[in-house]
Design a protein around this motif. Structure first.
Motif, short mmCIF file in Angstrom:
data_model
loop_
_atom_site.label_atom_id
_atom_site.label_comp_id
_atom_site.label_asym_id
_atom_site.label_seq_id
_atom_site.Cartn_x
_atom_site.Cartn_y
_atom_site.Cartn_z
N GLY A 17 6.76 6.30 8.02
CA GLY A 17 6.53 7.06 6.80
C GLY A 17 5.08 7.38 6.52
N LYS A 18 4.23 7.23 7.54
CA LYS A 18 2.82 7.48 7.31
C LYS A 18 2.36 8.52 8.31
CE LYS A 18 -1.31 4.97 6.23
NZ LYS A 18 -2.41 4.94 7.17
N LYS A 19 1.51 9.45 7.85
CA LYS A 19 1.15 10.55 8.72
C LYS A 19 -0.12 10.29 9.52
CE LYS A 19 3.52 14.28 6.33
NZ LYS A 19 3.58 13.74 4.96
N MET A 23 -2.50 -3.57 2.23
CA MET A 23 -3.83 -3.60 2.83
C MET A 23 -3.99 -2.56 3.91
SD MET A 23 -5.79 -5.81 1.51
CE MET A 23 -6.56 -7.26 2.07
N GLY A 24 -3.51 -1.36 3.66
CA GLY A 24 -3.82 -0.27 4.57
C GLY A 24 -5.27 0.13 4.36
N THR A 25 -5.74 1.07 5.15
CA THR A 25 -7.13 1.49 5.05
C THR A 25 -7.49 1.97 3.64
OG1 THR A 25 -7.16 2.02 7.37
CG2 THR A 25 -8.86 3.03 6.03
N CYS A 26 -6.64 2.80 3.04
CA CYS A 26 -7.00 3.28 1.69
C CYS A 26 -6.89 2.17 0.67
CB CYS A 26 -6.17 4.45 1.19
SG CYS A 26 -5.14 5.25 2.32
N GLY A 27 -5.97 1.26 0.88
CA GLY A 27 -5.86 0.11 -0.01
C GLY A 27 -7.16 -0.68 0.00
N ILE A 28 -7.66 -0.98 1.18
CA ILE A 28 -8.90 -1.75 1.32
C ILE A 28 -10.06 -0.97 0.71
CG2 ILE A 28 -10.55 -2.73 2.97
CD1 ILE A 28 -8.17 -3.31 4.83
N GLY A 72 0.96 -3.43 5.36
CA GLY A 72 0.17 -2.24 5.62
C GLY A 72 0.31 -1.28 4.45
N CYS A 73 -0.06 -0.06 4.71
CA CYS A 73 -0.06 0.96 3.69
C CYS A 73 1.34 1.23 3.17
CB CYS A 73 -0.62 2.20 4.34
SG CYS A 73 0.10 3.70 3.78
N ALA A 74 1.41 1.63 1.91
CA ALA A 74 2.71 1.93 1.32
C ALA A 74 2.87 3.43 1.12
CB ALA A 74 2.85 1.19 0.01
N GLY A 75 1.95 4.21 1.67
CA GLY A 75 2.07 5.66 1.64
C GLY A 75 1.80 6.31 0.28
N LEU A 76 0.94 5.68 -0.51
CA LEU A 76 0.67 6.24 -1.82
C LEU A 76 -0.81 6.05 -2.15
CD1 LEU A 76 2.95 7.45 -3.68
CD2 LEU A 76 2.43 5.56 -5.18
N CYS A 77 -1.64 6.62 -1.30
CA CYS A 77 -3.08 6.36 -1.37
C CYS A 77 -3.66 6.51 -2.76
CB CYS A 77 -3.83 7.31 -0.44
SG CYS A 77 -3.25 7.23 1.25
N SER A 78 -3.19 7.50 -3.52
CA SER A 78 -3.83 7.80 -4.78
C SER A 78 -3.59 6.72 -5.83
CB SER A 78 -3.34 9.14 -5.31
OG SER A 78 -1.95 9.10 -5.42
N ARG A 79 -2.60 5.84 -5.63
CA ARG A 79 -2.33 4.81 -6.61
C ARG A 79 -2.78 3.42 -6.16
NH1 ARG A 79 1.06 6.80 -10.55
NH2 ARG A 79 -0.07 5.35 -11.86
N GLU A 80 -3.53 3.34 -5.05
CA GLU A 80 -4.05 2.06 -4.58
C GLU A 80 -5.15 1.60 -5.52
OE1 GLU A 80 -3.00 0.43 -1.90
OE2 GLU A 80 -2.24 1.87 -0.44
N PRO A 81 -5.43 0.29 -5.61
CA PRO A 81 -4.72 -0.80 -4.95
C PRO A 81 -3.34 -1.07 -5.58
CG PRO A 81 -6.81 -1.55 -5.94
CD PRO A 81 -6.60 -0.15 -6.34
#
Ligand SMILES: Nc1ncnc2c1ncn2[C@@H]1O[C@H](COP(=O)(O)OP(=O)(O)OP(=O)(O)O)[C@@H](O)[C@H]1O
Ligand code: FES
Ligand SMILES: [Mg+2]
Lengths: 144, 126
Positions: A68-70, B34-39, B68-77
């Motif tokens: 689910g990640k691009k 803790m995906g890249t945008c999360g961090i 890992g990432c949850a696919g919602l970069c704009s709402r991290e952390p």
């Protein structure tokens, strides 16, 4: 991206990959040699590893195996940080054996990022992944 | 490397405690993304804040881990809080203050902090 992404956060990011790859052991080595003006960061794990094709794609921001990640950004950003100092990044991996990510930096390059809080990175890793063993050593002056 | 019987015991013991953890002997599991945008948006500090809460409250049945990432970069952390037998609650745009509140109200008190929640189970609340 956020400018405050210091090296200790990059390292956390790269180690999170190791954990996703099922590693039971992670070795983090930082080697600083002020005489050679060089900093090397080596992150090694015994996770599931990658084949040649995966290694090549791993540093491509448009590659990720996460569902689910691009895009996968972790390695690309770490590579970018090294390249910004005229350094380099090398990924070695063997399917079923593990992965080694080695980045080298020119210590006094104006675009060199600060190391940041490595103790904090190691502390949170240990506290949240109790079934993984983390070994962290910072070598000063030593060069392999 | 040669393994001694005592080593094997130790390994077996370690494996058991790990499986216990996985089987969910803990009452609540908190997963910080803790995906890249999360961090990049401060997930390490959020993780730290949750760990401090555990320490301060002296609780031993709360498991804190990362994904890992949850696919919602704009709402991290972000963090997902799962209490046993309850639907998981996803908290977004976290700060240290919000973590304290979530820990006090939800983890210790059982009350969902709706203002910070994105989704409860599969239902969206915001
Ligand atoms: N240590 C490792 N062991 C096995 N595979 C790895 C390892 N590190 C990276 N990979 C592979 O390379 C891909 C790219 O990694 P990268 O960190 O750049 O992005 P990501 O983890 O997918 O996403 P992001 O870091 O942005 O949250 C991963 O999805 C994974 O398939
Ligand atoms: S890392 Fe991008 S959405 Fe979480
Ligand atoms: Mg990654």
């Amino acid at each position: 991206m956020i400018p405050m992404y210091d090296l200790s956060l990059h390292i956390l990011d790269i180690v999170e990959n190791s954990i996703r790859a099922g590693a039971r052991n992670v070795w983090i080595d930082i080697m600083q040699n002020t005489k050679k003006k060089r900093l090397d960061i080596i992150i090694k794990d015994d996770g599931k590893g990658m084949d040649d094709k995966e290694i090549r794609s791993a540093s491509d921001p448009f590659f990720t195996t996460k569902k689910g990640k691009k895009v996968g950004l972790g390695i690309s950003l770490f590579a970018q940080a090294a390249h910004a100092t005229d350094g380099e990044i090398i990924i070695k991996s063997q399917k079923g054996k593990g992965t080694e990510v080695r980045a080298s930096f020119n210590l006094y390059h104006p675009d060199m990022k600060p190391l940041g809080d490595m103790d904090e990175t190691v502390r949170v890793l240990r506290a949240t992944h109790r079934d993984v063993t983390f070994r962290y050593i910072k070598h000063d002056k030593y060069m392999p | 490397m040669k393994l001694k019987p005592s080593d094997l015991d130790k390994i077996a013991q370690k494996m058991r405690s790990v499986t216990n953890l996985r089987k969910g002997t803990s009452r609540i599991k908190i997963t910080v993304h803790m995906g890249t945008c999360g961090i990049a948006s401060g997930a390490r500090d959020i993780l730290s804040a949750f760990l401090s809460c555990v320490e301060e409250e002296g609780v031993s049945d709360v498991l804190i881990t990362t994904s890992g990432c949850a696919g919602l970069c704009s709402r991290e952390p972000m963090a997902t809080v799962e209490a046993r037998d309850k639907p998981p609650v996803k908290y977004v745009d976290l700060t240290k203050e919000k973590v304290k509140r979530i820990f006090k109200d939800y983890v210790m008190g059982g009350k969902i902090v709706e203002e910070y929640a994105l989704a409860i189970g599969s239902e969206r609340v915001l």
